[in-house]
Design an enzyme around this catalytic site. Structure first.
Site, PDB file in Angstrom:
ATOM      1  CE  LYS A  45     -27.375 -33.547  36.279  1.00  0.00           C
ATOM      2  NZ  LYS A  45     -26.683 -32.610  37.149  1.00  0.00           N
ATOM      3  CD  GLN A  72      10.898 -14.773  25.934  1.00  0.00           C
ATOM      4  OE1 GLN A  72      11.994 -14.709  25.408  1.00  0.00           O
ATOM      5  NE2 GLN A  72      10.734 -14.875  27.244  1.00  0.00           N
ATOM      6  CG  ASN A  79      15.534  -9.523  17.334  1.00  0.00           C
ATOM      7  OD1 ASN A  79      15.568 -10.233  18.348  1.00  0.00           O
ATOM      8  ND2 ASN A  79      15.990  -8.284  17.316  1.00  0.00           N
ATOM      9  CB  SER A 120      10.578 -18.016  26.188  1.00  0.00           C
ATOM     10  OG  SER A 120      11.671 -18.072  25.285  1.00  0.00           O
ATOM     11  CE  LYS A 152       8.128 -17.559  20.686  1.00  0.00           C
ATOM     12  NZ  LYS A 152       8.200 -16.116  20.966  1.00  0.00           N
ATOM     13  CB  SER A 183     -23.423 -36.083  38.993  1.00  0.00           C
ATOM     14  OG  SER A 183     -23.424 -35.731  40.362  1.00  0.00           O
ATOM     15  CE1 TYR A 197      11.667 -10.213  19.734  1.00  0.00           C
ATOM     16  CE2 TYR A 197      13.222  -9.141  21.220  1.00  0.00           C
ATOM     17  CZ  TYR A 197      12.344 -10.172  20.945  1.00  0.00           C
ATOM     18  OH  TYR A 197      12.137 -11.164  21.875  1.00  0.00           O
ATOM     19  CB  THR A 222     -36.400 -16.236  16.047  1.00  0.00           C
ATOM     20  OG1 THR A 222     -37.764 -16.016  16.386  1.00  0.00           O
ATOM     21  CG2 THR A 222     -36.296 -16.704  14.611  1.00  0.00           C
ATOM     22  CG  HIS A 223     -36.507 -13.632  19.768  1.00  0.00           C
ATOM     23  ND1 HIS A 223     -35.934 -12.411  20.005  1.00  0.00           N
ATOM     24  CD2 HIS A 223     -37.064 -13.553  18.536  1.00  0.00           C
ATOM     25  CE1 HIS A 223     -36.152 -11.617  18.962  1.00  0.00           C
ATOM     26  NE2 HIS A 223     -36.831 -12.293  18.053  1.00  0.00           N
ATOM     27  CD  GLU A 243     -21.965 -28.803  30.995  1.00  0.00           C
ATOM     28  OE1 GLU A 243     -21.922 -28.151  32.041  1.00  0.00           O
ATOM     29  OE2 GLU A 243     -22.230 -30.011  30.972  1.00  0.00           O
ATOM     30  CG  ASN A 272     -23.796 -33.878  34.227  1.00  0.00           C
ATOM     31  OD1 ASN A 272     -25.017 -33.772  34.278  1.00  0.00           O
ATOM     32  ND2 ASN A 272     -23.037 -34.020  35.301  1.00  0.00           N
TER      33      ASN A 272
HETATM   34  N1  ARG Z   1      12.930 -15.793  22.996  1.00  0.00           N
HETATM   35  C1  ARG Z   1      12.861 -14.610  22.199  1.00  0.00           C
HETATM   36  C2  ARG Z   1      11.425 -14.366  21.718  1.00  0.00           C
HETATM   37  O1  ARG Z   1      10.665 -15.284  21.706  1.00  0.00           O
HETATM   38  C3  ARG Z   1      13.762 -14.729  21.009  1.00  0.00           C
HETATM   39  C4  ARG Z   1      14.253 -13.448  20.492  1.00  0.00           C
HETATM   40  C5  ARG Z   1      15.154 -12.795  21.474  1.00  0.00           C
HETATM   41  N2  ARG Z   1      15.729 -11.622  20.944  1.00  0.00           N
HETATM   42  C6  ARG Z   1      16.398 -10.733  21.710  1.00  0.00           C
HETATM   43  N3  ARG Z   1      16.827  -9.697  21.105  1.00  0.00           N
HETATM   44  N4  ARG Z   1      16.500 -10.905  22.996  1.00  0.00           N
HETATM   45  O2  ARG Z   1      11.051 -13.292  21.330  1.00  0.00           O
END
Ligand code: ARG
Length: 463
Positions: A286, A325, A113, A26, A328, A280, A320, A158-159, A293, A288
């Protein structure tokens, strides 16, 4: 190939395959949390030292090692590619490389964790702070425009059908109120973000005599998440945050939609400077409203992020699980996109002007003051339903005669009701119509002025 063994390799006879590592790494995302990770680690070692779990000298060495690692990351010297699994591992590994075995004491009494939950909470604290600042900025721009255009009357809808005349300032201030609630939602979720999960360790707590309140104090938390299983299991603080972002984006998207519609030749109510519009590639004429948007379009991502995380969470047994993970992606994207959207919208609005003559033109040729006719009759003791019916017939008459309310004569009005007298004509004027409004929060200039004064004071005092 991996350049060093993972820190958990003791139990394993075979190394993790590259395919599995690549899939589960990650670091591409969580490297953005490196400052939070190091800040949390420094507070943790300082607490370990004051609880006499490690010596002050060890803590000092770890602290300066961590600071050196932070420098390396800042300057792009530390390799943070996928072989590193995640930012927590990368920092710790590098620390041990730099200061030797003593670096291995950093992870005493904690687990990744609780560490990752801490990093997220620290990251979100800054995000909330920045987003609140940017909401305030946007509210100030809207307020500035309301002051600048105070007195400009436009058709209210309205509408998406013309309804009644309103002040443009009143319309803009409606958004100031909406963003105020978004600001408060951010402020409110901060209370639940600002609790320390660290010290929960993997899930059950630790047998080291740590002092969680001490770490909490060092990091400026309002307290700890008491239950260690809860501390590492839940992401409700993040869900609340993304939900608050969703509400911000929903409001942004509504302004964006109005900017798109108002910039069309059909409406021609608003014009945005060239610097915030695009051309455009094929149609030279144009101009835009792409920023608006994109703001509308990016809103979908944030709603998706909310749904994404809700779905990740719904089936997870305590405590956990690695699924967590995956939080993120929605977290970082929600922070980036919401920040960017608030920023761009403020700029687009600063560079947008509203077409006062167009409003005037439209107000003249329409039936926006029909409600005034009905209310007039009510004041002359005609029941409202009947007054509504009579006014409807007058409008229908105008449509047939291809004329408008403002040019009807008294004789013509008498065809529908003899209650009409000369004074009705002042009410058919849009300016008189808005002045006539009496309820608080209405579009009457006095009421709108009150709102302007209120917001000017509120936003001025906000840091
Ligand atoms: N990269 C992990 C996460 O974002 C960190 C925690 C990992 N913990 C584990 N027991 N493998 O959740």
């Amino acid at each position: 190939m991996k350049n060093s063994k993972p820190l958990w390799s003791g139990r394993f006879k075979q190394p993790l395959s590259d395919a599995a590592l690549k899939f589960s790494s990650s670091i591409d995302l969580d490297k953005e949390l490196y400052q939070e990770d190091i800040l949390g680690s420094i507070a943790h070692v300082e607490m370990l030292a004051s609880c006499k779990i490690i010596t002050h000298e060890e803590a000092r060495r770890i602290r300066s090692g961590l600071k050196a690692v932070a420098k390396e990351i800042e300057t792009g010297k530390l390799d943070l590619s996928w072989e590193k699994e995640d930012i927590h591992m990368a920092v710790e590994q590098r620390l041990i490389q730099k200061i030797g075995a003593v670096g291995g004491k950093l992870h005493t009494g904690r687990s990744r964790n609780d560490q990752v939950a801490l990093d997220e909470r620290l990251y979100l604290r800054s995000a909330v702070y920045e987003i609140k600042k940017m909401i305030t900025q946007l509210q100030r721009v809207l307020l500035y425009k309301s002051e600048k255009y105070f007195g400009t009357i436009m058709p209210g809808y309205t509408h998406l059908q013309r309804a009644q005349p309103i002040l443009l300032s009143h319309h803009l201030l409606a958004y100031v109120s909406m963003f105020q609630r978004d600001f408060e939602r951010m402020e409110d979720c901060y209370k639940r973000i600002n609790r320390l999960p660290l010290g929960a360790a993997a899930l059950a707590g630790t047998s080291f005599p740590i002092n969680r309140n001490d770490t909490a104090k060092k990091l400026g938390f309002d307290g700890i998440i008491e239950n260690s299983i809860d501390a590492v299991s839940d992401r409700d603080y993040l869900l609340e945050f993304i939900s608050a972002c969703s509400s911000i984006m929903m409001h942004i998207s509504r302004i964006a939609e109005e900017l798109v519609v108002w910039s069309s030749q059909e409406f021609a109510f608003a014009k945005t400077d060239d610097a915030y519009t695009t051309g455009s590639s094929i149609m030279p004429q144009k101009k835009n409203p792409d920023m608006a948007e994109l703001l509308r379009g990016k809103t979908g991502r944030i709603f998706g992020n909310l749904m994404n995380l809700l779905t990740i969470m719904k089936g997870l047994p305590l405590a956990y699980n690695r699924d967590l993970q995956e939080d993120k992606t929605p977290m970082l994207d929600s922070v980036h996109t919401t920040r960017e959207a608030l920023f761009i919208l403020s700029h687009v609005l600063v560079h947008t002007t509203f077409a006062e003559q167009r409003f005037e033109q439209e107000l003249k040729n329409d039936f926006l003051t029909a409600t005034e006719l009905a209310d007039y009759l009510v004041q002359k003791h005609v029941p409202f339903r009947q007054a509504h019916e009579i006014t409807g017939s007058i409008v229908s008459y105008c449509v047939e005669q291809k004329t408008s309310l403002t040019v009807l004569t008294l004789q013509e009005l008498h065809l529908f009701s003899t209650k009409f007298e000369k004074d009705i004509f002042t009410l058919l004027d849009p300016a008189k119509s808005i002045e006539h409004k009496k309820s608080s929060g209405s579009t009457s200039p006095q009421e709108v002025k009150k709102q302007i004064v209120y917001w000017a004071k509120t936003l001025k005092n906000r840091k």
